[in-house]
Design an enzyme around this catalytic site. Structure first.
Site, mmCIF file in Angstrom:
data_model
loop_
_atom_site.group_PDB
_atom_site.id
_atom_site.type_symbol
_atom_site.label_atom_id
_atom_site.label_comp_id
_atom_site.label_asym_id
_atom_site.label_seq_id
_atom_site.Cartn_x
_atom_site.Cartn_y
_atom_site.Cartn_z
ATOM 1 N N CYS A 251 76.626 36.608 -47.400
ATOM 2 C CA CYS A 251 76.209 38.013 -47.447
ATOM 3 C C CYS A 251 77.320 38.955 -47.884
ATOM 4 C CB CYS A 251 75.659 38.440 -46.082
ATOM 5 S SG CYS A 251 76.877 38.488 -44.739
ATOM 6 N N HIS B 22 76.124 40.799 -40.551
ATOM 7 C CA HIS B 22 75.335 40.644 -41.776
ATOM 8 C C HIS B 22 75.339 41.954 -42.554
ATOM 9 C CE1 HIS B 22 72.543 38.771 -44.509
ATOM 10 N NE2 HIS B 22 71.715 39.805 -44.396
ATOM 11 N N HIS C 137 69.967 41.137 -50.505
ATOM 12 C CA HIS C 137 70.995 40.501 -49.667
ATOM 13 C C HIS C 137 70.945 38.980 -49.800
ATOM 14 C CE1 HIS C 137 68.362 39.437 -45.938
ATOM 15 N NE2 HIS C 137 67.569 39.647 -46.964
#
Length: 328
Positions: free
Chosen positions: A241, A289, A301
């Site tokens: 990520c 994240h 993402h």
């Protein structure tokens, strides 16, 4: 007179009673299989934990690199200090030798050997210059020795800190590997239908991006749709990520940190209602994240293993921790 029952008779009665009780109790299924929804939920939980450990591991590596830079600087400072000390010590040694050879005179000796008042003044001036030079050299040597000692301590401290960080990295890597194994085992337990849903790349259509830095970063991120997620990967064919977000802004000429933790402090904060294309959205209280806003509703993402880089609803990804704007 009543006789006591034998041990065999009592034991037999207990066994019979236990059998009756067991028969009366409801029986549980021998192998209760979790529902697809429960299996997916468990997988997401394990993946979230793995993502956090991945970011922890990456941060420890960043910390080690920074500490290694401090160590290299400390070693350089120590070498310079030792060199200066050696040079100044040589200067002091010359002055010391001159003293033993009679180069140092006091006022009385200068007066006794002077031929005239002017000669006395000249000798006194030379004595004062020599004394001042000696004092300065000794002070400089003392300062150099102190600097060398301080540089030695700094270098030793940096070395110990680096060793400690190396140990932390190894421990975090072991935790990450264990967590990844659990998440991967859970993934294998998912049905093919669920796996196919996770592997879907989602919206792959052309999306207009704004002009400027944020638009260029967003375009890079959108171009990565469909590529696989791999923990700790830095591209260009697989991402995690935070590496995706870092690379996206690097392509637009902006340097930001490698981890989601560092990215949570990049730029300036904006509210959920202010979100626009290119904003960095960091999720979970752990800030483990990160995604990039496509607009006020969607974000792109790199999610987790088994799921490609894709677009998702901003609020569906997870609880938002912070939103940061790099440009504007």
């Amino acid at each position: 007179m009543l006789s006591h029952p034998s041990r065999r008779t009592v034991r037999g009665a207990l066994v019979a009673t236990a059998a009756v009780v067991a028969a009366a109790l409801p029986t549980a299924p021998a192998t209760a299989q979790p529902s697809p929804a429960d299996a997916l939920k468990k997988y997401n939980e394990l993946s979230e934990k793995a993502s956090q450990l991945n970011q922890d591991h990456l941060k420890a590596k960043d910390d080690l690199a920074a500490k290694q830079g401090e160590l290299d600087k400390a070693k350089g400072d120590l070498a310079n200090a030792q060199k200066a000390e050696e040079s100044l010590r040589g200067h002091v040694d010359v002055l010391t030798e001159s003293t033993f050879e009679g180069a140092r005179f006091n006022q009385i000796s200068a007066l006794l050997v002077s031929d005239s008042q002017q000669d006395f003044l000249n000798r006194m001036s030379a004595i004062n210059i020599l004394a001042a030079d000696n004092a300065e050299a000794l002070k400089n040597l003392t300062d150099a020795v102190n600097a060398a000692d301080a540089a030695t301590k700094t270098a030793n401290d940096a070395t110990e800190a680096s060793k400690k960080l190396l140990g932390e990295i190894e421990a975090k890597k072991a935790d990450l590997d264990k967590q990844l194994a659990e998440a991967q085992a859970q993934y294998r337990s998912l049905s093919n239908t669920v796996k196919n849903q996770l592997a879907n790349s989602g919206d792959m259509s052309n999306i207009s991006v704004p002009a400027g830095t944020a638009g260029r970063a967003l375009q890079f991120a959108l171009d990565q749709r469909g590529k696989r997620y791999v923990y700790g990967s830095n591209g260009p064919d697989t991402w995690d990520c935070s590496s995706l977000i870092q690379a996206a802004y690097r392509s637009a000429g902006v340097t930001i940190g490698r981890t989601s933790y560092a990215q949570a402090a990049a730029g300036r904060p904006v509210s959920r209602s202010e979100v626009k294309a290119g904003d960095i959205i960091v999720y979970y209280s752990s800030q483990s994240h990160v995604a990039m806003a496509v607009d006020g509703i969607r974000a792109v993402h790199a999610s987790t293993e088994g799921v490609p880089v894709k677009i998702a609803d901003i609020d569906s990804i997870g609880p938002i921790s912070v939103i940061r704007r790099i440009e504007g």
